[in-house]
Design a protein around this motif. Sequence first.
Motif, PDB file in Angstrom:
ATOM      1  N   GLN C 126      -2.736  10.885 -10.225  1.00 16.21           N
ATOM      2  CA  GLN C 126      -2.556  10.680  -8.780  1.00 16.21           C
ATOM      3  C   GLN C 126      -1.084  10.793  -8.401  1.00 16.21           C
ATOM      4  N   PHE C 127      -0.231  10.826  -9.396  1.00 14.76           N
ATOM      5  CA  PHE C 127       1.226  10.817  -9.226  1.00 14.76           C
ATOM      6  C   PHE C 127       1.829  12.165  -9.576  1.00 14.76           C
ATOM      7  N   SER C 155      -4.488  12.609  -4.767  1.00  9.56           N
ATOM      8  CA  SER C 155      -3.086  12.212  -4.920  1.00  9.56           C
ATOM      9  C   SER C 155      -2.832  10.930  -4.150  1.00  9.56           C
ATOM     10  N   SER C 156      -1.936  10.108  -4.674  1.00  8.73           N
ATOM     11  CA  SER C 156      -1.549   8.880  -3.971  1.00  8.73           C
ATOM     12  C   SER C 156      -1.046   9.217  -2.576  1.00  8.73           C
ATOM     13  N   PHE C 157      -1.514   8.480  -1.597  1.00 10.23           N
ATOM     14  CA  PHE C 157      -1.160   8.713  -0.192  1.00 10.23           C
ATOM     15  C   PHE C 157      -0.996   7.344   0.441  1.00 10.23           C
ATOM     16  N   GLY C 158       0.218   6.824   0.420  1.00  9.31           N
ATOM     17  CA  GLY C 158       0.401   5.443   0.848  1.00  9.31           C
ATOM     18  C   GLY C 158      -0.289   4.514  -0.140  1.00  9.31           C
ATOM     19  N   TYR C 159      -0.625   3.331   0.324  1.00 10.40           N
ATOM     20  CA  TYR C 159      -1.234   2.326  -0.544  1.00 10.40           C
ATOM     21  C   TYR C 159      -2.761   2.387  -0.491  1.00 10.40           C
ATOM     22  N   ASN C 160      -3.383   2.237  -1.653  1.00 11.94           N
ATOM     23  CA  ASN C 160      -4.841   2.096  -1.747  1.00 11.94           C
ATOM     24  C   ASN C 160      -5.599   3.275  -1.151  1.00 11.94           C
ATOM     25  N   THR C 161      -4.957   4.418  -1.136  1.00 19.22           N
ATOM     26  CA  THR C 161      -5.577   5.592  -0.527  1.00 19.22           C
ATOM     27  C   THR C 161      -5.213   6.831  -1.328  1.00 19.22           C
ATOM     28  N   LEU C 162      -6.168   7.739  -1.417  1.00 18.76           N
ATOM     29  CA  LEU C 162      -5.924   9.042  -2.030  1.00 18.76           C
ATOM     30  C   LEU C 162      -6.146  10.116  -0.979  1.00 18.76           C
ATOM     31  N   VAL C 163      -5.477  11.240  -1.164  1.00 18.95           N
ATOM     32  CA  VAL C 163      -5.753  12.389  -0.315  1.00 18.95           C
ATOM     33  C   VAL C 163      -5.905  13.586  -1.240  1.00 18.95           C
ATOM     34  N   PRO C 190      -8.288   3.089  -4.351  1.00 20.64           N
ATOM     35  CA  PRO C 190      -7.868   2.328  -5.533  1.00 20.64           C
ATOM     36  C   PRO C 190      -7.395   0.923  -5.156  1.00 20.64           C
ATOM     37  N   GLY C 191      -7.981  -0.049  -5.800  1.00 19.29           N
ATOM     38  CA  GLY C 191      -7.577  -1.431  -5.546  1.00 19.29           C
ATOM     39  C   GLY C 191      -7.932  -1.932  -4.162  1.00 19.29           C
TER      40      GLY C 191
END
Lengths: 265, 265, 265, 265
Positions: C126-127, C155-163, C190-191
């Motif tokens: 995700q990173f 991919s990580s998109f801010g907190y607790n979210t993927l895009v 996530p989380g």
Amino acid sequence: DGPFALIAGPCQAEGVSHSVEIAATMHEVCRARGIPYVFKASFDKANRTSLGGKRGLGIERGLEVLAEVRRQVGVPVLTDVHTEEQCRLAGAVADALQIPAFLCRQTDLLLAAGETGKPVNVKKGQFLAPWDMPNVAQKIASTGNRSIMLCERGSSFGYNTLVTDMRGLPQMAATGYPVIFDATHSVQQPGGLGGASGGQREFAPVLARAAAAVGVAGFFIETHPDPANAPSDGPNMIPLDQMAGLLDTLAAFDRVAKADPVVLN
Amino acid sequence: DGPFALIAGPCQAEGVSHSVEIAATMHEVCRARGIPYVFKASFDKANRTSLGGKRGLGIERGLEVLAEVRRQVGVPVLTDVHTEEQCRLAGAVADALQIPAFLCRQTDLLLAAGETGKPVNVKKGQFLAPWDMPNVAQKIASTGNRSIMLCERGSSFGYNTLVTDMRGLPQMAATGYPVIFDATHSVQQPGGLGGASGGQREFAPVLARAAAAVGVAGFFIETHPDPANAPSDGPNMIPLDQMAGLLDTLAAFDRVAKADPVVLN
Amino acid sequence: DGPFALIAGPCQAEGVSHSVEIAATMHEVCRARGIPYVFKASFDKANRTSLGGKRGLGIERGLEVLAEVRRQVGVPVLTDVHTEEQCRLAGAVADALQIPAFLCRQTDLLLAAGETGKPVNVKKGQFLAPWDMPNVAQKIASTGNRSIMLCERGSSFGYNTLVTDMRGLPQMAATGYPVIFDATHSVQQPGGLGGASGGQREFAPVLARAAAAVGVAGFFIETHPDPANAPSDGPNMIPLDQMAGLLDTLAAFDRVAKADPVVLN
Amino acid sequence: DGPFALIAGPCQAEGVSHSVEIAATMHEVCRARGIPYVFKASFDKANRTSLGGKRGLGIERGLEVLAEVRRQVGVPVLTDVHTEEQCRLAGAVADALQIPAFLCRQTDLLLAAGETGKPVNVKKGQFLAPWDMPNVAQKIASTGNRSIMLCERGSSFGYNTLVTDMRGLPQMAATGYPVIFDATHSVQQPGGLGGASGGQREFAPVLARAAAAVGVAGFFIETHPDPANAPSDGPNMIPLDQMAGLLDTLAAFDRVAKADPVVLN
């Protein structure tokens, strides 16, 4: 290097007595600390999350309030502008103008603000990198007006969230223009309440002390005697009676920072 | 459900013959495919990255160009507006208006656009979540004008980069308003070239076919006979001679998508 | 070019009869559609959000379940590995191995997986950017094993979210390795539930059809007869009885995509 | 409240004399300032961007170096671990263990590290929110080991970029565990050089002073006598001869911060 300057006031001008109360309190607090103070209030909240959000007094009444604050309290006043016409009207009354973040790429607005000859505080758009701001400043500077402040107020970070990249402060300062840190909008949660923006007031002092340590020319902080009942930005404004303590904290960090400034390479 | 609509044209109106060439070509290409077509051109690039970027023809000359396109080619025309005054002027000539992404929260602009009675295509700000757009639409709808289109053009993703969250398309469609996918601005690299925005033209068809599969009411695609020499957005515009092929591709996905639409829950 | 392949199964192996039910159902569904099918189940959820999350059957019992699925249903089986030792054990039973996203940079794990000689599906962290994945693949390929799949899962998109950035699919495909789209983890939050990850099951088909239109070699989809009672990833798994319909949709887009593939310059 | 602690050393152990030089220098610098010092070096870089990146001395030789540093310089030593087996081996030599960011969700690794009884510094994953870390700490604490440090090292922000959200420091501190700020990895540009990670050394002191002002229990800073020739992380390590000055700066901010700590609500 003296202490930082402070731009502070309510999100919206709510009336003469309300604004004068805030301005007078802040004037006293800042004078006691040797902090140059500029009163800030908006006459129009032009970009509320939803239509039902309170817009403010309007330009005519709002500028009257600013003029009264100036007259009664004896402090310079700043307000934000959204159109070329507002630049001309507000520029005739206010001591400084401010460009909202969403509008920081609107060339005509930047030029009109510059042409008033008044200092212009430009908020960095949530969608811009720090290194995009020289182009923004250059639009204002092209009018011959070099009284420009660049203001950090957070970057988009996923949805409904902002993050402050502290690296942006010295990056923007490399332009030579003074950098202002907007502590209260940086903790906004845009649209986070559905029909309104939320906020995390408790983190405004956290980010502000970080910014003070990095080193800034000034702070922008919205304050209100009763944030819970403010017509806008209540969730992130600092209660008026907490401002003195916050400024003491920031001044302590500022002294250390100014004695040992960041040098990039 | 017929095929999607297409809003397409150059980033800037560069003159009558240039715009007519593009409009006529696209009109032909779209007519052959049963695609409703709207010509798009800006008379003013109000938010260029830097002051030196070419602004365009200005509203008077720009609207003349649009009127000529309308007259000579017989297609509806759309242009973007930045002020209330522009809404009134452009609303008298254009068949549809467009709100730029940076301005999608400016209440007065949305109201003025709505009051023209013309269809309004609102770009979603790079700083907004899909679920923030109902508040935007509601500002326009409050004028009684319900000819509203919501347009996806990417979200801020770190610095100088946009990402398109395809989940936003059905989320915005849940408002009941048609959703447009802007394939060429979604691949912009804002400020990525220093004094100008970069772009990744090769990915515009990639995102467009993804959006077609998710299902959209229309596409917004900037096109130019010679993107390398366009005064703005050259790096992301689609060469005019590639539009027919791209539309064939999108139409194929669109047919599958319309036959088997996304249903949330 | 035939249709895409499918890797599908429950997040965790819960027992022989449960896994056999899922595998048999999917085997039937896929055979009817000419879709190559690989059963997937984890024997260990090594990175649950919180300690209280159910870990799974363990490697010994988990591999027995996989072996039974293989024997009873006659389909190849894939499982994910977290240590070099697990590579050796799982490599002796499973037909393919998978590297979890968080572990996609662990060199020894990648080498150990490669050395089994079995096909390896590596999830993109995700990173990571899509263009970081050739370095990941090269670690596996250095063992001489070139049966590598690169898998997009957000991919990580801010907190607790993927895009999901759909541009990543052709960017990864430019390596020459087949690209898999993980439709169910891409809609994880996530989380997002505090002690567990949330998910948006309803958007898995949305992203999957977008990915199909862009063009992928295969899909990874977690499915369960009763997601609400699954020990992990319930909020994003697709109910087993909806898989046939989803595959029909994806196959329709896949046919269009394979007939007219994306070409990047 | 005394001053912050410091974990510092080279990215990789390069040999006894090299590590002893760094440890001895830092020991002296820290002793003069009353700063508790822990030497840090990795014996294995288990997750290099590309296969060609230098891995390090290996665990046997690496632990010998750490033991020598401990014996010759008389400072506690910390190293990072990637497997359960490494926890046992390193736990027998090192005074503290560290969990790399990518591995901060691997339950078995956290448990094995906890079971050594040694203090454990867990890096927050680039893909986690600050409020996800209590679940991580709880995995370690379940072993009865409550010597846990939570370490901020930046969050994914678009591609190849990290951003540090200073709000995370007090949010993590609300767990009751000491919070460490990793100043040098926070300015990494992961994968930014193609086959290696880049970095912005000049911003490490910028973020460190911000973190000091917010208030942290300690700093993690990689340092090297000759970063340009270091086998890994050269672009973000602080030259050894600049450490004393940096610590003086941080100590000055730390004193102000400890006298006036952040209080959330």
